[in-house]
Write a protein that holds these residues in place. Structure first.
Motif, PDB file in Angstrom:
ATOM      1  N   LEU A  20    -130.940 -44.186  21.547  1.00  0.00           N
ATOM      2  CA  LEU A  20    -130.837 -43.514  21.548  1.00  0.00           C
ATOM      3  C   LEU A  20    -129.115 -43.466  21.367  1.00  0.00           C
ATOM      4  CD1 LEU A  20    -130.643 -40.350  22.814  1.00  0.00           C
ATOM      5  CD2 LEU A  20    -130.214 -41.081  25.124  1.00  0.00           C
ATOM      6  N   ILE A  21    -128.538 -44.149  21.801  1.00  0.00           N
ATOM      7  CA  ILE A  21    -126.733 -44.599  21.182  1.00  0.00           C
ATOM      8  C   ILE A  21    -127.055 -44.681  19.617  1.00  0.00           C
ATOM      9  CG2 ILE A  21    -124.916 -45.924  21.195  1.00  0.00           C
ATOM     10  CD1 ILE A  21    -125.420 -46.482  24.092  1.00  0.00           C
ATOM     11  N   ARG A  22    -128.105 -45.595  19.472  1.00  0.00           N
ATOM     12  CA  ARG A  22    -127.947 -44.953  18.017  1.00  0.00           C
ATOM     13  C   ARG A  22    -128.210 -44.226  16.849  1.00  0.00           C
ATOM     14  NH1 ARG A  22    -130.651 -49.438  17.429  1.00  0.00           N
ATOM     15  NH2 ARG A  22    -132.140 -48.921  17.274  1.00  0.00           N
ATOM     16  N   PRO A  58    -108.091 -52.634  23.769  1.00  0.00           N
ATOM     17  CA  PRO A  58    -109.277 -53.620  22.607  1.00  0.00           C
ATOM     18  C   PRO A  58    -110.477 -52.953  23.245  1.00  0.00           C
ATOM     19  CG  PRO A  58    -108.403 -54.313  24.226  1.00  0.00           C
ATOM     20  CD  PRO A  58    -107.499 -53.956  24.420  1.00  0.00           C
ATOM     21  N   TYR A  59    -111.897 -53.358  22.744  1.00  0.00           N
ATOM     22  CA  TYR A  59    -112.839 -52.667  22.423  1.00  0.00           C
ATOM     23  C   TYR A  59    -112.873 -50.916  22.871  1.00  0.00           C
ATOM     24  CZ  TYR A  59    -113.363 -57.966  22.513  1.00  0.00           C
ATOM     25  OH  TYR A  59    -113.570 -59.449  22.717  1.00  0.00           O
ATOM     26  N   ALA A  60    -112.901 -50.659  21.778  1.00  0.00           N
ATOM     27  CA  ALA A  60    -112.998 -49.212  21.514  1.00  0.00           C
ATOM     28  C   ALA A  60    -113.819 -48.302  20.225  1.00  0.00           C
ATOM     29  CB  ALA A  60    -111.182 -48.446  22.009  1.00  0.00           C
ATOM     30  N   GLY A  61    -113.806 -47.896  20.247  1.00  0.00           N
ATOM     31  CA  GLY A  61    -114.591 -46.410  19.023  1.00  0.00           C
ATOM     32  C   GLY A  61    -115.715 -47.110  19.127  1.00  0.00           C
ATOM     33  N   ALA A  62    -116.284 -47.231  18.554  1.00  0.00           N
ATOM     34  CA  ALA A  62    -117.700 -46.525  18.321  1.00  0.00           C
ATOM     35  C   ALA A  62    -118.494 -48.106  19.104  1.00  0.00           C
ATOM     36  CB  ALA A  62    -118.370 -47.146  16.647  1.00  0.00           C
ATOM     37  N   MET A  63    -119.316 -48.028  19.188  1.00  0.00           N
ATOM     38  CA  MET A  63    -120.411 -49.608  19.891  1.00  0.00           C
ATOM     39  C   MET A  63    -120.665 -50.655  18.321  1.00  0.00           C
ATOM     40  SD  MET A  63    -123.193 -49.476  22.768  1.00  0.00           S
ATOM     41  CE  MET A  63    -124.251 -49.267  21.526  1.00  0.00           C
ATOM     42  N   PRO A  64    -120.934 -51.736  18.677  1.00  0.00           N
ATOM     43  CA  PRO A  64    -121.673 -52.367  17.756  1.00  0.00           C
ATOM     44  C   PRO A  64    -123.103 -51.811  17.400  1.00  0.00           C
ATOM     45  CG  PRO A  64    -120.005 -53.953  19.316  1.00  0.00           C
ATOM     46  CD  PRO A  64    -120.155 -52.660  19.992  1.00  0.00           C
ATOM     47  N   PRO A  65    -123.632 -51.910  16.502  1.00  0.00           N
ATOM     48  CA  PRO A  65    -125.000 -51.443  16.067  1.00  0.00           C
ATOM     49  C   PRO A  65    -125.930 -52.582  16.955  1.00  0.00           C
ATOM     50  CG  PRO A  65    -124.309 -52.750  14.695  1.00  0.00           C
ATOM     51  CD  PRO A  65    -123.867 -52.767  15.615  1.00  0.00           C
ATOM     52  N   PHE A  66    -126.209 -52.874  17.696  1.00  0.00           N
ATOM     53  CA  PHE A  66    -127.246 -53.781  18.598  1.00  0.00           C
ATOM     54  C   PHE A  66    -128.390 -53.305  18.211  1.00  0.00           C
ATOM     55  CE2 PHE A  66    -123.705 -53.727  22.018  1.00  0.00           C
ATOM     56  CZ  PHE A  66    -122.723 -54.746  21.622  1.00  0.00           C
ATOM     57  N   ALA A 123    -133.773 -41.360  15.161  1.00  0.00           N
ATOM     58  CA  ALA A 123    -132.879 -41.511  13.737  1.00  0.00           C
ATOM     59  C   ALA A 123    -132.857 -42.979  12.848  1.00  0.00           C
ATOM     60  CB  ALA A 123    -131.610 -40.891  13.413  1.00  0.00           C
ATOM     61  N   PRO A 124    -133.325 -42.865  12.293  1.00  0.00           N
ATOM     62  CA  PRO A 124    -133.005 -44.020  10.962  1.00  0.00           C
ATOM     63  C   PRO A 124    -131.583 -44.565  10.625  1.00  0.00           C
ATOM     64  CG  PRO A 124    -132.930 -42.711   9.721  1.00  0.00           C
ATOM     65  CD  PRO A 124    -133.695 -42.070  10.780  1.00  0.00           C
ATOM     66  N   SER A 125    -131.070 -45.852  10.913  1.00  0.00           N
ATOM     67  CA  SER A 125    -129.770 -46.349  10.836  1.00  0.00           C
ATOM     68  C   SER A 125    -129.173 -45.925   9.761  1.00  0.00           C
ATOM     69  CB  SER A 125    -129.565 -47.897  10.561  1.00  0.00           C
ATOM     70  OG  SER A 125    -130.453 -48.592  11.374  1.00  0.00           O
TER      71      SER A 125
END
Length: 381
Positions: A152-154, A192-200, A271-273
């Motif tokens: 969902l996040i992605r 640190p570690y702000a903004g977009a989450m990595p694409p796990f 949704a697709p990447s």
């Protein structure tokens, strides 16, 4: 400390955390009244409402209950407001929404005497006091499935900048117009570690990433990741962290309802990447210009204004409105898009007419009355 297992939560339930500013009624400056106000609440022992401290003493946070529909949340928020305002008055305080106080200074702030906040002050120095900004976090239940949360996040992340553009309410800081519709988020991106989450790829990859940094002593828990949207396994939710605190609880409930519809749409059709890495550009445009900005479609590369993209998104969500009793939410946002005025636009109109002290009084009036008027008069609904 390892991430806790992903807890069971009702699918597409919603709740919010709402950070509110405490004002001196005469000067309209931030007032360090959180200790007194929270003590008074404990004396009243009203278990319907849950308030807690935040990092500095000029703010408190309200945590809502868990709801199935946005209008149930609205009923609770209105009841909370009726409860809160007399207590604040008894403590010599006024309550305001908005993402920033127009003339707060970081060096005037005092940490709330709680171990976590004192530790943050030691770790991050002056950045921690600059964290005296005010946001709303929206939680959406994902049915106890960590992989579903990551998917969902992605899927919804490309729309986060549009949600920012729809909710901007922090154009002023340190006594000046920043030129940004949302300046609050810049107080977070310094961490640190702000903004977009990595694409796990899945929950296991996210868990291993967080647990790895926790094991190195770099972070203490998921709370130290200031991502725009993140999984909250202990609640079983996905948490949207990008909203300025709205000027009224009515706006807050409507935004939460809009997020619920967005999540319902993409849970049914992931949704697709994205093809193009345009998130930083789109996010900047939203913070800088609000609805007057533009965004690049991350799948097609087509550029369009946020107003046009918002109309397209509302059309996409319309078939879900009946299922979630959210027709009024979409109607209200369509009405807002016609003049294209954001909360930040209203704030600038009021400040231009009466100055920043008048602006802060007006913001407190908006919160108390439940409505926003650009002529500087808050009208009761």
């Amino acid at each position: 400390m390892s991430l806790p297992p992903f807890q069971s939560a009702g699918l597409l339930t919603l709740g919010i955390e709402l950070e509110l500013m405490l004002l001196d009624p005469q000067t309209l400056e931030l007032s360090a009244g959180a200790l007194n106000l929270l003590d008074l609440m404990r004396m009243h022992a009203d278990k319907r409402f849950f308030f807690c401290p935040e990092i500095t003493q000029t703010m408190i946070e309200y945590n809502s209950g868990v709801h199935g529909r946005w209008h149930e949340l609205l009923d609770e928020l209105r009841a909370m407001r009726r409860y809160l305002l007399p207590l604040a008055d008894e403590c010599g305080l006024r309550i305001s929404g908005g993402g920033t106080h127009a003339f707060r200074y970081w060096n005037d702030q005092e940490f709330f005497p709680k171990e976590r906040y004192l530790d943050l002050g030691e770790k991050y120095g002056y950045l921690s006091k600059q964290f005296t900004v005010f946001g709303m976090h929206v939680h959406i239940g994902v049915g106890g499935d960590g992989d579903r949360a990551i998917e969902l996040i992605r899927s919804v992340s490309p729309w986060i900048p549009l949600l920012i553009a729809l909710s901007v309410a922090s154009p002023f800081q340190d006594g000046f117009d920043t030129g940004f519709a949302c300046s609050r988020l810049h107080s977070l991106t310094s961490f640190p570690y702000a903004g977009a989450m990595p694409p796990f790829a899945d929950w296991a990859e996210c868990r291993d990433y967080v647990d790895g940094l926790t094991g190195l002593g770099i972070v203490g828990s998921i709370k130290d990741f200031y991502w725009d949207i993140r999984p909250k396994s202990e609640f079983g939710t996905v948490e949207f962290r990008i909203f300025d605190t709205p000027l009224t609880v009515e706006i807050a409930a409507g935004l939460a309802g809009l997020v619920q519809l967005l999540c319902a749409y993409y849970l049914a059709r992931p949704a697709p990447s994205p093809v193009y890495d345009v998130y930083p550009y789109n996010r900047f445009q939203a913070c800088r210009y609000g609805l007057a900005g533009d965004m690049v479609d991350p799948w097609t590369g087509v550029r369009a204004g946020y107003l046009d993209m918002a109309k397209q998104l509302l059309d996409r969500l319309t078939p879900l409105a009946r299922e979630f009793d959210a027709g009024k939410v979409l109607h209200v946002y369509r009405e807002k898009l016609e003049p294209g005025l954001s909360q930040a636009d209203h704030q600038r109109v009021v400040a231009a007419d009466g100055g920043l002290s008048r602006l802060m009084r007006w913001q407190a009036d908006c919160f108390a009355s439940g409505a926003v008027a650009s002529d500087g008069a808050a009208q009761t609904r």
